[in-house]
Design an enzyme around this catalytic site. Sequence first.
Site, PDB file in Angstrom:
ATOM      1  N   LYS A  58      24.337  10.696  19.448  1.00 47.66           N
ATOM      2  CA  LYS A  58      23.064  11.095  20.056  1.00 47.66           C
ATOM      3  C   LYS A  58      23.255  11.562  21.490  1.00 47.66           C
ATOM      4  O   LYS A  58      22.278  11.713  22.229  1.00 47.66           O
ATOM      5  CB  LYS A  58      22.079   9.911  20.025  1.00 47.66           C
ATOM      6  CG  LYS A  58      21.857   9.332  18.637  1.00 47.66           C
ATOM      7  CD  LYS A  58      20.986   8.093  18.702  1.00 47.66           C
ATOM      8  CE  LYS A  58      20.955   7.379  17.347  1.00 47.66           C
ATOM      9  NZ  LYS A  58      20.249   6.091  17.425  1.00 47.66           N
ATOM     10  N   ARG A 259      12.848  -3.758  13.815  1.00 51.96           N
ATOM     11  CA  ARG A 259      12.560  -2.329  13.906  1.00 51.96           C
ATOM     12  C   ARG A 259      11.440  -1.986  12.937  1.00 51.96           C
ATOM     13  O   ARG A 259      11.291  -2.630  11.906  1.00 51.96           O
ATOM     14  CB  ARG A 259      13.774  -1.489  13.491  1.00 51.96           C
ATOM     15  CG  ARG A 259      14.934  -1.565  14.424  1.00 51.96           C
ATOM     16  CD  ARG A 259      16.157  -1.032  13.693  1.00 51.96           C
ATOM     17  NE  ARG A 259      17.304  -0.959  14.574  1.00 51.96           N
ATOM     18  CZ  ARG A 259      17.566   0.071  15.356  1.00 51.96           C
ATOM     19  NH1 ARG A 259      16.785   1.128  15.354  1.00 51.96           N
ATOM     20  NH2 ARG A 259      18.617   0.065  16.145  1.00 51.96           N
TER      21      ARG A 259
END
Length: 269
Positions: A58, A259
């Site tokens: 990323k 999450r």
Amino acid sequence: MPELPEMETYRRLLSSRIIDRPLTDVEVGREKSINVPVPVFRETLIGNSITGIERRAKHLLFYLSSGEKLLLHLMLGGWMFYGRPEDKPDRTVQVEVSFGDERLYFIGLRLGYLHLHKEAEVESLLGKLGPEPLSPDFTAERLTGLLSGKRGILKTTLVDQSFLSGIGNCYSDEICFEAGLLPSRTLPTLTGPETRRLSISMQAVLKEAVAYGGYMEDPLYKGDRLTGGYNERCRVYDRKGEPCLRCGRPVIQVELASRKCFYCENCQH
DNA sequence: AGGGCAACCCGGACGC
DNA sequence: TGCGTCCGGGTTGCCC
């Protein structure tokens, strides 16, 4: 959130705009976003140019003509805008880099950063990243090998950057949906065919997301029609209660390993 | 080894 | 309009 497809979109779109153009000015609005004193940062960058942009997981790596590198991680909610000051979004800017009349704005860098590194430093920083799922040598056999003997939860493993690089919360759910696998599945229960489906789905989802410009709210530049093109193509992520695109039943949202996690209980097993 | 969790950080959305 | 509150979420590091 910026994951592999979003960063890949930025890399492609920025490459054709800023490469080989001299950096004429640099402004730092938030010192914590960088890793050296502001004067050092400015003096190093101004007059330099960017010879190439690479994506690792990323991160984006900006190669400077002087040999240094800029390492960008947008973390949560970070994004970029490229254009003239009059078109700048009405947002707080942490760092801005001028290329003549046009500027690259780094916005929403809270935990994100734009760090300046010498030649070799970056490699040790990025050394622990797992393989790139879209690299040509990443095959179903490779994934099977990585998974063999490994325990743990499927979603948790997919977002583990030391296992695979570039997949985050959104795409882990999308990949699981595409593969018909519950994100909560434990690795030892995955059969051979399921692992192959996982491999195929991973590449299909990520390639489609890259092709459509990823999942982003804001355009990179004025008139940008690519960035964020995947927003409407997400099958489950952030679609709680909306009908599953395959069977019509409502998409479920749960919390998994602290999450948000979205799936269809009818289509995924 | 893997799971759980706190800390990091603060813009901006939201409520009053 | 203005002020206070709280959420988000990848990554790291620590503990069990």
